[in-house]
Design a protein around this motif. Structure first.
Motif, mmCIF file in Angstrom:
data_model
loop_
_atom_site.group_PDB
_atom_site.id
_atom_site.type_symbol
_atom_site.label_atom_id
_atom_site.label_comp_id
_atom_site.label_asym_id
_atom_site.label_seq_id
_atom_site.Cartn_x
_atom_site.Cartn_y
_atom_site.Cartn_z
ATOM 1 N N ARG A 18 38.149 -33.721 -8.075
ATOM 2 C CA ARG A 18 37.653 -35.206 -8.137
ATOM 3 C C ARG A 18 37.562 -35.987 -9.345
ATOM 4 N N ILE A 19 37.532 -35.160 -10.501
ATOM 5 C CA ILE A 19 37.743 -35.690 -11.536
ATOM 6 C C ILE A 19 39.351 -36.427 -11.672
ATOM 7 N N SER A 20 40.001 -35.793 -11.375
ATOM 8 C CA SER A 20 41.704 -36.198 -11.415
ATOM 9 C C SER A 20 41.647 -37.286 -10.599
ATOM 10 N N ASN A 21 41.042 -37.457 -9.292
ATOM 11 C CA ASN A 21 41.357 -38.671 -8.706
ATOM 12 C C ASN A 21 40.557 -39.753 -9.395
ATOM 13 N N GLU A 22 39.605 -39.643 -10.111
ATOM 14 C CA GLU A 22 38.740 -40.667 -10.443
ATOM 15 C C GLU A 22 39.336 -41.196 -11.926
ATOM 16 N N ILE A 23 39.946 -40.345 -12.798
ATOM 17 C CA ILE A 23 40.398 -40.636 -13.936
ATOM 18 C C ILE A 23 41.992 -40.657 -14.372
ATOM 19 N N GLY A 54 44.249 -35.454 -7.456
ATOM 20 C CA GLY A 54 43.438 -34.448 -7.300
ATOM 21 C C GLY A 54 43.894 -33.328 -6.211
ATOM 22 N N GLU A 55 44.168 -34.043 -5.170
ATOM 23 C CA GLU A 55 44.881 -33.134 -3.860
ATOM 24 C C GLU A 55 46.090 -32.329 -4.425
#
Length: 310
Positions: A106-111, A117-118
């Motif tokens: 989730r953090i990867s997708n957000e920042i 993130g996938e």
């Protein structure tokens, strides 16, 4: 490698017989070894870069001190990784530490970048989970269903609340909102028509995953509205409904990080300083971002350290 399904008596099962998927033996090559560490490095660098502009002193002064606010915040933050852990626990017997990997997803997708993130989670799961069937196909199905269910929920909420927008200071063109929401039906209808070619998992699993996504979207939307109301209880219910619709619309923008910051910016643009709503949205968006960044630094640094120790 394609798994070979064998019945208990050694014979080939009929094509219509549902049989359990068996684990897939995956070669731990260059992609498996370096994919998730590379994304962890990207998370760490992105978080450190963005942390430079966060005024933590001002943020601390703005943050509410009530326990109810923080219970809602923590609960709302953990709903998404918890729902995904339930999904992949059934698909791959995901271990408990997979919850932390889903937090990093989730953090990867957000920042970093939407859907990065996938890729991170795929690399992590190939090394740590008992994967079955077509692993990337399962992640693809979960992501597509998440988008389709979110589109449907956004459309329904927009149709249910568009008449209320006239009584708010948001300045929405109701026809524009209706057209934007209606456009979300195009990928949903396309996915439904191509479902036999698009999805890898069997229909019962797809239905179960879609239900979990629906519960997750409802829970996160309600948690966000309660979080706003706990800070500004004097605002009318119609405002929270309108903001919830706008938040879902923003969440459907692809490949866009920091969506809570974008959402707060849209609120500031459309509302101005009406009754303190903009200040509340900005404060909560800043807390979301600071949480992403701090957790991103800690978790990415921990993973890189453990990978090096191996």
């Amino acid at each position: 490698m394609i798994p070979r399904f064998i019945a208990n008596d050694g014979s080939q099962p009929p094509s219509t017989t549902a049989v359990p998927l068996v684990p897939v033996a995956l070669n731990k090559g260059v992609l498996t070894r370096w994919l998730s560490p590379a994304i962890s490095i990207a998370i760490l660098l992105a978080a450190l870069w963005q942390l430079r502009s966060v005024d933590f002193a001002q943020l601390v002064r703005m943050v509410p001190r009530s326990a109810g606010f923080w219970l809602l915040f923590v609960g709302g933050y953990l709903i998404t990784p918890a729902s995904e852990w339930i999904i992949f626990r059934r698909l791959w017997q995901l271990p408990a530490r997979g919850f932390v990997a889903l937090l990093r997803k989730r953090i990867s997708n957000e920042i970093v970048l939407g859907y990065s993130g996938e890729l991170y989670f795929y690399g992590w799961a190939r090394r740590h989970a008992t994967m079955v069937g077509a692993p990337f196909g399962a992640i693809k199905d979960v992501a597509i269903l998440s988008a389709l269910v979110a589109n449907l929920c956004t459309l329904v909420l927009a149709m249910a609340t568009w008449r209320l927008f006239a009584g708010t200071p948001f300045g929405f063109d109701t026809r524009l909102v209706a057209v934007s929401a209606a456009c979300m039906t195009i990928p949903s209808v396309t996915a439904f028509l191509l479902r036999k070619r698009l999805f890898t998992l069997r229909q019962p699993e797809l239905i179960r995953i879609a239900v979990i996504h629906f519960v997750r979207i409802v829970a996160t939307t309600v948690a966000a509205a309660l979080l706003w109301a706990s800070v500004l209880p004097s605002a009318p219910l119609t405002w929270w409904l309108a903001l919830a619709t706008l938040r879902l619309l923003v969440s459907r923008l692809p490949l866009l990080p920091n969506k809570d910051i974008v959402f707060a910016g849209l609120v500031a643009f459309t509302v101005g300083n009406a009754s303190g709503v903009t200040a509340v949205m900005t404060m909560i968006a800043a807390i979301w971002l600071a949480t992403h960044l701090l957790l991103g630094v800690v978790l990415a640094a921990y993973e890189l350290a453990t990978e090096r120790a191996r």
